[in-house]
Write a protein that holds these residues in place. Structure first.
Motif, PDB file in Angstrom:
ATOM      1  N   LEU A  36       4.139  22.354  -3.774  1.00 54.38           N
ATOM      2  CA  LEU A  36       5.482  22.361  -4.389  1.00 54.38           C
ATOM      3  C   LEU A  36       5.430  23.036  -5.760  1.00 54.38           C
ATOM      4  O   LEU A  36       6.245  23.920  -6.060  1.00 54.38           O
ATOM      5  N   VAL A  37       4.461  22.632  -6.561  1.00 55.39           N
ATOM      6  CA  VAL A  37       4.360  23.157  -7.927  1.00 55.39           C
ATOM      7  C   VAL A  37       4.121  24.673  -7.888  1.00 55.39           C
ATOM      8  O   VAL A  37       4.792  25.432  -8.605  1.00 55.39           O
ATOM      9  N   SER A  38       3.218  25.129  -7.045  1.00 54.54           N
ATOM     10  CA  SER A  38       2.954  26.574  -6.943  1.00 54.54           C
ATOM     11  C   SER A  38       4.198  27.319  -6.486  1.00 54.54           C
ATOM     12  O   SER A  38       4.494  28.416  -6.970  1.00 54.54           O
ATOM     13  N   ALA A  39       4.931  26.719  -5.542  1.00 54.95           N
ATOM     14  CA  ALA A  39       6.136  27.382  -5.023  1.00 54.95           C
ATOM     15  C   ALA A  39       7.196  27.488  -6.121  1.00 54.95           C
ATOM     16  O   ALA A  39       7.883  28.504  -6.221  1.00 54.95           O
ATOM     17  N   VAL A  40       7.319  26.462  -6.949  1.00 51.37           N
ATOM     18  CA  VAL A  40       8.282  26.517  -8.061  1.00 51.37           C
ATOM     19  C   VAL A  40       7.846  27.596  -9.051  1.00 51.37           C
ATOM     20  O   VAL A  40       8.670  28.403  -9.512  1.00 51.37           O
ATOM     21  N   GLU A  41       6.562  27.628  -9.348  1.00 53.31           N
ATOM     22  CA  GLU A  41       6.048  28.637 -10.301  1.00 53.31           C
ATOM     23  C   GLU A  41       6.292  30.049  -9.775  1.00 53.31           C
ATOM     24  O   GLU A  41       6.674  30.953 -10.524  1.00 53.31           O
ATOM     25  N   ARG A  70       0.843  -1.214   0.000  1.00 52.10           N
ATOM     26  CA  ARG A  70       0.000   0.000   0.000  1.00 52.10           C
ATOM     27  C   ARG A  70       0.868   1.249   0.000  1.00 52.10           C
ATOM     28  O   ARG A  70       0.540   2.254  -0.642  1.00 52.10           O
ATOM     29  N   ILE A  71       1.979   1.199   0.719  1.00 53.89           N
ATOM     30  CA  ILE A  71       2.925   2.327   0.709  1.00 53.89           C
ATOM     31  C   ILE A  71       3.424   2.549  -0.717  1.00 53.89           C
ATOM     32  O   ILE A  71       3.430   3.682  -1.230  1.00 53.89           O
ATOM     33  N   ALA A  72       3.818   1.467  -1.372  1.00 58.95           N
ATOM     34  CA  ALA A  72       4.361   1.574  -2.738  1.00 58.95           C
ATOM     35  C   ALA A  72       3.310   2.154  -3.683  1.00 58.95           C
ATOM     36  O   ALA A  72       3.619   3.021  -4.520  1.00 58.95           O
ATOM     37  N   ALA A  73       2.073   1.725  -3.540  1.00 56.26           N
ATOM     38  CA  ALA A  73       1.008   2.204  -4.432  1.00 56.26           C
ATOM     39  C   ALA A  73       0.765   3.699  -4.219  1.00 56.26           C
ATOM     40  O   ALA A  73       0.623   4.479  -5.165  1.00 56.26           O
ATOM     41  N   HIS A  74       0.749   4.110  -2.951  1.00 57.32           N
ATOM     42  CA  HIS A  74       0.512   5.523  -2.624  1.00 57.32           C
ATOM     43  C   HIS A  74       1.650   6.388  -3.175  1.00 57.32           C
ATOM     44  O   HIS A  74       1.426   7.431  -3.808  1.00 57.32           O
ATOM     45  N   GLU A  75       2.873   5.951  -2.953  1.00 53.47           N
ATOM     46  CA  GLU A  75       4.024   6.736  -3.399  1.00 53.47           C
ATOM     47  C   GLU A  75       4.087   6.786  -4.922  1.00 53.47           C
ATOM     48  O   GLU A  75       4.498   7.790  -5.505  1.00 53.47           O
ATOM     49  N   HIS A  76       3.689   5.691  -5.558  1.00 50.37           N
ATOM     50  CA  HIS A  76       3.692   5.682  -7.026  1.00 50.37           C
ATOM     51  C   HIS A  76       2.693   6.705  -7.562  1.00 50.37           C
ATOM     52  O   HIS A  76       2.965   7.423  -8.516  1.00 50.37           O
ATOM     53  N   ASP A  77       1.549   6.779  -6.911  1.00 51.33           N
ATOM     54  CA  ASP A  77       0.547   7.773  -7.322  1.00 51.33           C
ATOM     55  C   ASP A  77       1.125   9.186  -7.205  1.00 51.33           C
ATOM     56  O   ASP A  77       0.968  10.007  -8.116  1.00 51.33           O
ATOM     57  N   LEU A  78       1.812   9.455  -6.101  1.00 47.72           N
ATOM     58  CA  LEU A  78       2.420  10.788  -5.911  1.00 47.72           C
ATOM     59  C   LEU A  78       3.492  11.049  -6.959  1.00 47.72           C
ATOM     60  O   LEU A  78       3.598  12.156  -7.501  1.00 47.72           O
ATOM     61  N   LEU A  79       4.271  10.022  -7.275  1.00 41.17           N
ATOM     62  CA  LEU A  79       5.338  10.165  -8.274  1.00 41.17           C
ATOM     63  C   LEU A  79       4.748  10.528  -9.639  1.00 41.17           C
ATOM     64  O   LEU A  79       5.203  11.474 -10.295  1.00 41.17           O
ATOM     65  N   VAL A  80       3.724   9.811 -10.032  1.00 43.61           N
ATOM     66  CA  VAL A  80       3.112  10.038 -11.345  1.00 43.61           C
ATOM     67  C   VAL A  80       2.480  11.431 -11.389  1.00 43.61           C
ATOM     68  O   VAL A  80       2.679  12.198 -12.340  1.00 43.61           O
ATOM     69  N   TYR A  81       1.759  11.765 -10.324  1.00 44.38           N
ATOM     70  CA  TYR A  81       1.078  13.063 -10.260  1.00 44.38           C
ATOM     71  C   TYR A  81       2.089  14.205 -10.288  1.00 44.38           C
ATOM     72  O   TYR A  81       1.963  15.174 -11.061  1.00 44.38           O
ATOM     73  N   ALA A  82       3.135  14.106  -9.456  1.00 45.46           N
ATOM     74  CA  ALA A  82       4.130  15.179  -9.371  1.00 45.46           C
ATOM     75  C   ALA A  82       4.908  15.299 -10.677  1.00 45.46           C
ATOM     76  O   ALA A  82       5.189  16.416 -11.136  1.00 45.46           O
ATOM     77  N   THR A  83       5.239  14.173 -11.291  1.00 40.64           N
ATOM     78  CA  THR A  83       5.993  14.190 -12.557  1.00 40.64           C
ATOM     79  C   THR A  83       5.183  14.934 -13.610  1.00 40.64           C
ATOM     80  O   THR A  83       5.696  15.808 -14.321  1.00 40.64           O
ATOM     81  N   GLU A  84       3.910  14.584 -13.679  1.00 42.26           N
ATOM     82  CA  GLU A  84       3.036  15.192 -14.688  1.00 42.26           C
ATOM     83  C   GLU A  84       2.916  16.704 -14.449  1.00 42.26           C
ATOM     84  O   GLU A  84       3.035  17.500 -15.375  1.00 42.26           O
ATOM     85  N   ARG A  85       2.729  17.090 -13.192  1.00 45.14           N
ATOM     86  CA  ARG A  85       2.555  18.516 -12.903  1.00 45.14           C
ATOM     87  C   ARG A  85       3.847  19.303 -13.123  1.00 45.14           C
ATOM     88  O   ARG A  85       3.840  20.394 -13.685  1.00 45.14           O
ATOM     89  N   LEU A  86       4.965  18.747 -12.680  1.00 42.85           N
ATOM     90  CA  LEU A  86       6.249  19.454 -12.837  1.00 42.85           C
ATOM     91  C   LEU A  86       6.637  19.559 -14.308  1.00 42.85           C
ATOM     92  O   LEU A  86       7.165  20.578 -14.750  1.00 42.85           O
ATOM     93  N   ASN A  87       6.347  18.509 -15.072  1.00 41.61           N
ATOM     94  CA  ASN A  87       6.689  18.516 -16.506  1.00 41.61           C
ATOM     95  C   ASN A  87       5.975  19.621 -17.267  1.00 41.61           C
ATOM     96  O   ASN A  87       6.397  20.013 -18.341  1.00 41.61           O
ATOM     97  N   ARG A  88       4.878  20.096 -16.710  1.00 37.93           N
ATOM     98  CA  ARG A  88       4.114  21.161 -17.395  1.00 37.93           C
ATOM     99  C   ARG A  88       4.711  22.551 -17.158  1.00 37.93           C
ATOM    100  O   ARG A  88       4.265  23.522 -17.750  1.00 37.93           O
ATOM    101  N   ILE A  89       5.692  22.639 -16.259  1.00 38.08           N
ATOM    102  CA  ILE A  89       6.288  23.954 -15.974  1.00 38.08           C
ATOM    103  C   ILE A  89       7.373  24.261 -17.002  1.00 38.08           C
ATOM    104  O   ILE A  89       8.347  23.507 -17.112  1.00 38.08           O
ATOM    105  N   PRO A  90       7.219  25.347 -17.791  1.00 38.04           N
ATOM    106  CA  PRO A  90       8.218  25.666 -18.806  1.00 38.04           C
ATOM    107  C   PRO A  90       9.581  25.944 -18.165  1.00 38.04           C
ATOM    108  O   PRO A  90       9.648  26.597 -17.115  1.00 38.04           O
ATOM    109  N   GLY A  91      10.636  25.395 -18.767  1.00 37.57           N
ATOM    110  CA  GLY A  91      11.990  25.632 -18.263  1.00 37.57           C
ATOM    111  C   GLY A  91      12.423  24.645 -17.197  1.00 37.57           C
ATOM    112  O   GLY A  91      13.565  24.668 -16.754  1.00 37.57           O
TER     113      GLY A  91
END
Ligand code: 7TS
Length: 411
Positions: A399-404, A305-326
């Motif tokens: 995290l994403v908002s702070a980077v932006e 369950r830990i692995a599944a939860h962390e994988h969800d966060l990884l996929v979500y964060a990767t997708e959101r961060l990848n959308r930030i130009p630069g």
């Protein structure tokens, strides 16, 4: 058959971590730095405090009830570690101060015993300094050479190179299970099989793997597997060296002193069997018991369950961060753990780290003790977010908002 996993109750889990209610710079803390050190739940802290309050003494000494009780708790923790990594015997579990000390132990005993002038030690291109420097020191002492398994731009090891890199002179292969910078999960079982086919023993650095994956050292057939308690929801000051018993028995002791001896005369000392012969002096007893409690805690959550939860966060964060130009993510391997390193055009990772800190977001900025990885990707440093089972998608959004916001500031 696919079994459906019940998701983790993250709201309840977060109550076990008082740090998560702290406020930094007027913002609720967002702890995305578990790759540096995992937070300890109250259950671990309280177990250690109980030992210190009511049970404190030394182990393997004396006949007092108190000492026997402490020894039982301490050895029970060793048994929990054995079960946790699927080792065959508690005699294969050596307590160390951490991953670093465990690797130094192997280099200074197994390595010294088997490496000679002209021999080779094979390491992967994505090792932490802890799995480079001890081997470099040994190679210098012995006149041996370090060789490196290269990786792709995605951060995957080029396994085809092993056919050429493994030679009759290779005395050991050292490989990280999960990269602390790139998040890559290396196919260590396959690497070990290839090395063993050439008669080469393998040390796996599992520091970043055990918090995320189910590890079975016998299934992997690892000769040595090492990790630290503090990355596994446990305390600092304790770590583990797993070694196949035949290796541990053949290895000479390292540190000399009390506890590791059978008898001492002025002429000669004889040693107890493994793991005792590697455990000179008073060990970090509370920390060992705490690590046992951390393993219990993780078991109640369920590693899958830990692995599944962390994988969800990884996929979500990767997708959101990848959308930030630069913004560029370093490490895009197919198999990844929940570690994301990135660089942002025009902002030094240290500046970005400080700006994120101002928003309450704790990340690590730097070379992550993996300068050869920085050199491979031609960057001086990265900013790294690492996720644990207590993190949430909302925290990824922060995290994403702070980077932006940082990018806006640097425009
Ligand atoms: N190996 C890996 C893969 C690591 O990530 C670390 C620590 C170590 C070894 C050393 O562990 P220690 O407990 O003996 O210090 N990694 C990190 C990191 O990524 N940021 O801070 C420490």
């Amino acid at each position: 058959m696919n079994t459906v996993l019940q998701p983790l109750d993250v709201t309840a889990i977060r109550r076990d971590f008082p740090l998560l209610s702290r406020v930094f710079h007027g913002r609720p803390v967002v702890y995305l730095d578990s790759a540096v050190s995992g937070q300890m739940p109250l259950q671990v802290i309280e177990r250690m405090a109980k030992y210190e309050r009511e049970e404190h003494t030394n182990v393997h000494r004396g006949v007092s009830t108190l000492s026997q009780e402490a020894t039982d708790f301490y050895e029970a923790a060793r048994e929990k570690v054995r079960r946790f990594i699927g080792a065959g015997s508690p005699r294969e579990i050596v307590w160390t101060r951490g991953t670093t000390e465990a690797i130094n132990l192997v280099a200074q005993t197994f390595g010294r015993m088997s490496v000679r002038k002209g021999d080779e030690i094979l390491l992967s291109a994505m090792e932490h300094h802890a799995n480079i420097v001890p081997w470099q020191m040994l190679a210098e002492e012995k006149g041996a050479t370090l060789k490196v398994i290269p990786m792709t731009d995605e951060g995957e090891l080029i396994l085809d190179s092993l056919d050429e890199l493994l030679t009759d002179r290779t005395k050991l292969l050292g490989v990280v299970h999960v990269s602390n910078v790139l998040g890559t999960v290396n196919p260590v079982k396959e690497i070990i099989a290839k090395a063993h086919a050439r008669g080469v023993p393998v040390l796996v650095d599992g520091a970043q793997a055990v918090p995320h994956l189910t590890v079975d050292v016998r299934n992997l057939d690892a000769d040595f597997y090492v990790f630290s308690g503090h990355k596994l929801s446990g305390p600092t000051g304790i770590g583990v060296l797993y070694g196949k018993l035949a290796h541990l028995e053949a290895m000479p002791p390292w540190h000399g002193g009390g506890s590791m001896i059978r008898s001492v005369t002025w002429e000669k000392t004889t040693y107890v069997a493994a793991p005792g012969k590697f455990e000179a002096g008073t060990p970090p007893i509370a920390a060992a018991i705490g690590l046992g409690a951390a393993i219990d805690y993780l078991a109640t959550l369920g590693l899958d369950r830990i692995a599944a939860h962390e994988h969800d966060l990884l996929v979500y964060a990767t997708e959101r961060l990848n959308r930030i130009p630069g913004l560029r993510i370093l490490g895009t391997a197919k198999e990844k753990a929940s570690v994301i390193s990135f660089v942002v055009e025009g902002i030094h990772p240290h500046d970005l780290g400080s700006l994120l800190d101002g928003e309450g977001v704790v990340v690590r900025a730097g070379h992550h003790c993996a300068q050869p990885v920085m050199a491979r990707f031609c960057v001086p440093a990265t900013t790294r977010a690492s996720f644990a089972y207590f993190n949430t998608r909302e925290e990824v959004d922060v995290l994403v908002s702070a980077v932006e916001k940082a990018i806006e500031l640097f425009k």
